[in-house]
Motif scaffolding. Structure first.
Motif, mmCIF file in Angstrom:
data_model
loop_
_atom_site.group_PDB
_atom_site.id
_atom_site.type_symbol
_atom_site.label_atom_id
_atom_site.label_comp_id
_atom_site.label_asym_id
_atom_site.label_seq_id
_atom_site.Cartn_x
_atom_site.Cartn_y
_atom_site.Cartn_z
ATOM 1 N N ILE A 82 0.715 -1.144 0.459
ATOM 2 C CA ILE A 82 -0.066 0.004 -0.115
ATOM 3 C C ILE A 82 0.961 0.920 -0.051
ATOM 4 C CG2 ILE A 82 -1.767 1.341 1.264
ATOM 5 C CD1 ILE A 82 -2.735 -1.265 2.650
ATOM 6 N N HIS A 83 0.770 2.519 -0.794
ATOM 7 C CA HIS A 83 0.932 3.852 -0.477
ATOM 8 C C HIS A 83 0.447 4.481 -1.071
ATOM 9 C CE1 HIS A 83 4.571 5.969 -1.087
ATOM 10 N NE2 HIS A 83 5.426 5.088 -1.281
ATOM 11 N N ARG A 84 0.450 5.304 0.110
ATOM 12 C CA ARG A 84 -0.992 6.667 -0.035
ATOM 13 C C ARG A 84 -0.110 7.920 -0.806
ATOM 14 N NH1 ARG A 84 -1.930 8.382 6.148
ATOM 15 N NH2 ARG A 84 -3.682 9.195 3.946
ATOM 16 N N VAL A 85 -0.949 8.589 -1.248
ATOM 17 C CA VAL A 85 -0.423 9.415 -2.231
ATOM 18 C C VAL A 85 -1.535 11.015 -1.978
ATOM 19 C CG1 VAL A 85 0.365 8.429 -4.758
ATOM 20 C CG2 VAL A 85 -2.004 9.036 -4.087
ATOM 21 N N GLY A 86 -1.451 12.306 -2.256
ATOM 22 C CA GLY A 86 -1.749 13.157 -1.434
ATOM 23 C C GLY A 86 -1.044 13.938 -0.727
ATOM 24 N N LEU A 87 -2.205 14.971 0.327
ATOM 25 C CA LEU A 87 -1.234 15.769 1.451
ATOM 26 C C LEU A 87 -1.343 14.964 2.731
ATOM 27 C CD1 LEU A 87 0.157 18.127 1.765
ATOM 28 C CD2 LEU A 87 -2.111 19.264 2.470
ATOM 29 N N LEU A 88 -0.122 14.436 2.986
ATOM 30 C CA LEU A 88 0.552 13.647 4.074
ATOM 31 C C LEU A 88 0.696 14.141 5.367
ATOM 32 C CD1 LEU A 88 1.298 10.839 3.259
ATOM 33 C CD2 LEU A 88 -1.442 10.986 3.370
ATOM 34 N N GLN A 89 0.455 14.401 6.740
ATOM 35 C CA GLN A 89 1.427 14.975 8.320
ATOM 36 C C GLN A 89 2.356 14.225 8.673
ATOM 37 O OE1 GLN A 89 0.206 18.418 7.835
ATOM 38 N NE2 GLN A 89 -1.201 18.115 6.096
ATOM 39 N N PRO A 90 3.160 15.259 9.114
ATOM 40 C CA PRO A 90 4.395 14.682 10.353
ATOM 41 C C PRO A 90 3.486 13.341 11.376
ATOM 42 C CG PRO A 90 4.879 16.391 10.060
ATOM 43 C CD PRO A 90 2.786 16.218 9.588
ATOM 44 N N GLU A 91 3.807 11.520 11.325
ATOM 45 C CA GLU A 91 3.062 10.732 11.366
ATOM 46 C C GLU A 91 2.110 10.435 10.970
ATOM 47 O OE1 GLU A 91 2.964 11.994 15.994
ATOM 48 O OE2 GLU A 91 3.977 13.148 16.299
ATOM 49 N N ASP A 92 1.645 10.695 10.055
ATOM 50 C CA ASP A 92 1.139 10.114 8.609
ATOM 51 C C ASP A 92 1.167 8.740 8.398
ATOM 52 O OD1 ASP A 92 -1.360 11.595 9.417
ATOM 53 O OD2 ASP A 92 -0.882 12.473 7.474
ATOM 54 N N GLN A 93 0.598 7.658 8.470
ATOM 55 C CA GLN A 93 1.387 6.901 7.339
ATOM 56 C C GLN A 93 1.650 6.833 6.509
ATOM 57 O OE1 GLN A 93 -0.023 2.256 9.762
ATOM 58 N NE2 GLN A 93 -1.669 3.736 9.119
ATOM 59 N N ILE A 94 2.908 6.305 5.120
ATOM 60 C CA ILE A 94 2.701 6.117 3.783
ATOM 61 C C ILE A 94 3.041 4.503 3.400
ATOM 62 C CG2 ILE A 94 3.978 7.448 1.854
ATOM 63 C CD1 ILE A 94 6.061 8.661 4.052
ATOM 64 N N VAL A 95 3.664 4.351 3.761
ATOM 65 C CA VAL A 95 3.570 3.158 2.924
ATOM 66 C C VAL A 95 3.453 1.701 4.274
ATOM 67 C CG1 VAL A 95 6.016 3.187 3.158
ATOM 68 C CG2 VAL A 95 4.789 1.923 0.881
ATOM 69 N N LEU A 96 3.351 0.499 2.896
ATOM 70 C CA LEU A 96 3.445 -0.656 4.499
ATOM 71 C C LEU A 96 3.269 -1.717 2.745
ATOM 72 C CD1 LEU A 96 2.244 -2.787 6.458
ATOM 73 C CD2 LEU A 96 0.015 -2.991 4.701
ATOM 74 N N VAL A 97 4.205 -2.477 3.367
ATOM 75 C CA VAL A 97 5.430 -3.491 2.601
ATOM 76 C C VAL A 97 5.017 -4.991 3.710
ATOM 77 C CG1 VAL A 97 6.530 -5.010 1.073
ATOM 78 C CG2 VAL A 97 6.696 -2.285 0.892
ATOM 79 N N ALA A 98 4.178 -5.889 3.438
ATOM 80 C CA ALA A 98 3.670 -7.008 4.287
ATOM 81 C C ALA A 98 3.912 -8.056 3.323
ATOM 82 C CB ALA A 98 3.076 -6.581 4.554
ATOM 83 N N VAL A 99 5.001 -9.170 3.636
ATOM 84 C CA VAL A 99 5.399 -10.002 3.239
ATOM 85 C C VAL A 99 5.196 -11.403 4.267
ATOM 86 C CG1 VAL A 99 7.053 -12.014 1.618
ATOM 87 C CG2 VAL A 99 7.161 -9.437 2.493
ATOM 88 N N THR A 100 4.413 -13.406 3.723
ATOM 89 C CA THR A 100 4.061 -13.620 4.378
ATOM 90 C C THR A 100 5.026 -14.847 3.586
ATOM 91 O OG1 THR A 100 2.068 -14.734 3.098
ATOM 92 C CG2 THR A 100 1.950 -12.687 4.746
ATOM 93 N N SER A 101 5.642 -16.092 4.384
ATOM 94 C CA SER A 101 5.936 -17.178 3.796
ATOM 95 C C SER A 101 5.888 -18.062 5.220
ATOM 96 C CB SER A 101 8.153 -16.465 3.625
ATOM 97 O OG SER A 101 8.130 -15.796 4.879
ATOM 98 N N ALA A 102 6.758 -19.687 4.423
ATOM 99 C CA ALA A 102 6.805 -20.127 5.844
ATOM 100 C C ALA A 102 7.739 -19.938 6.864
ATOM 101 C CB ALA A 102 6.812 -21.517 5.425
ATOM 102 N N HIS A 103 8.998 -19.111 6.382
ATOM 103 C CA HIS A 103 9.734 -18.843 7.656
ATOM 104 C C HIS A 103 10.035 -17.681 7.732
ATOM 105 C CE1 HIS A 103 10.145 -22.738 7.905
ATOM 106 N NE2 HIS A 103 10.350 -23.260 6.982
ATOM 107 N N ARG A 104 10.750 -16.938 8.509
ATOM 108 C CA ARG A 104 10.984 -15.336 8.595
ATOM 109 C C ARG A 104 11.877 -14.887 7.987
ATOM 110 N NH1 ARG A 104 13.854 -17.984 13.035
ATOM 111 N NH2 ARG A 104 15.898 -17.306 12.887
ATOM 112 N N GLY A 105 12.798 -15.491 7.251
ATOM 113 C CA GLY A 105 14.072 -15.351 6.645
ATOM 114 C C GLY A 105 13.999 -14.958 5.750
ATOM 115 N N GLU A 106 13.288 -15.883 4.424
ATOM 116 C CA GLU A 106 12.348 -15.645 3.600
ATOM 117 C C GLU A 106 11.085 -13.897 3.213
ATOM 118 O OE1 GLU A 106 12.816 -17.025 -0.284
ATOM 119 O OE2 GLU A 106 14.508 -17.796 1.099
ATOM 120 N N SER A 107 10.670 -13.898 4.374
ATOM 121 C CA SER A 107 9.472 -12.468 4.940
ATOM 122 C C SER A 107 10.565 -11.490 4.615
ATOM 123 C CB SER A 107 8.416 -12.598 5.932
ATOM 124 O OG SER A 107 7.695 -14.072 5.701
#
Length: 157
Positions: A82-107
């Motif tokens: 998820i990547h946000r666009v538009g006008l954002l303020q300090p402390e606002d979230q901009i981006v989320l990258v989430a990955v699932t896998s069998a084991h932590r290393g690949e994620s």
């Protein structure tokens, strides 16, 4: 292998997004998330707001290609960007990258690779609002160096 990309103005809930990504996939043993937020300062001073622009269609296509490249390199199940666009303020979230896998290393690796790629290759433009006025944010050499360690030369270098 789930893959979702959203470019949006509205905020997101990390817990909801992770729950959707994990939903009904009992193979998942690891979830790695990165959330980027707006800081109140940058290398050159105070920031009161940040405006992000992009090319609709081109941005999603670029991120989809980035995910395809990550799939060639790492063994993971699902990804949510998820990547946000538009006008954002300090402390606002901009981006989320989430990955699932069998084991932590690949994620961990896939999440870091995707974030490094996003910072340098995705077609987003950032403008900071400061006490001195507006200024466009240039790519940072440290972001290019982070991408280079994956064997990719930044196209903006």
């Amino acid at each position: 292998m789930a893959s979702e990309i959203s470019i949006q103005t509205e905020d997101f809930d990390v817990s909801d997004e992770v729950a959707r990504l994990r939903a009904q996939d009992a193979r998942v043993g690891a979830v790695c998330c990165f959330v980027g937020t707006v800081r109140d300062r940058s290398g050159s001073g105070q920031v009161s707001a940040m405006e992000l622009e992009h090319y609709p269609g081109m941005t999603e296509k670029s991120i989809a290609a980035m995910i395809d490249e990550a799939r060639r390199r790492f063994d993971f199940y699902g990804v949510r960007v998820i990547h946000r666009v538009g006008l954002l303020q300090p402390e606002d979230q901009i981006v989320l990258v989430a990955v699932t896998s069998a084991h932590r290393g690949e994620s961990f690796q896939a999440c870091e690779f995707l974030m490094d790629y996003l910072k340098t290759q995705a077609p987003f433009w950032k403008k900071e609002e400061t006490p001195e006025g507006s200024r466009w944010v240039d790519a940072r050499e440290s972001d290019d160096a982070a991408l280079a360690r994956w064997g990719i030369v930044a196209s903006n270098a």
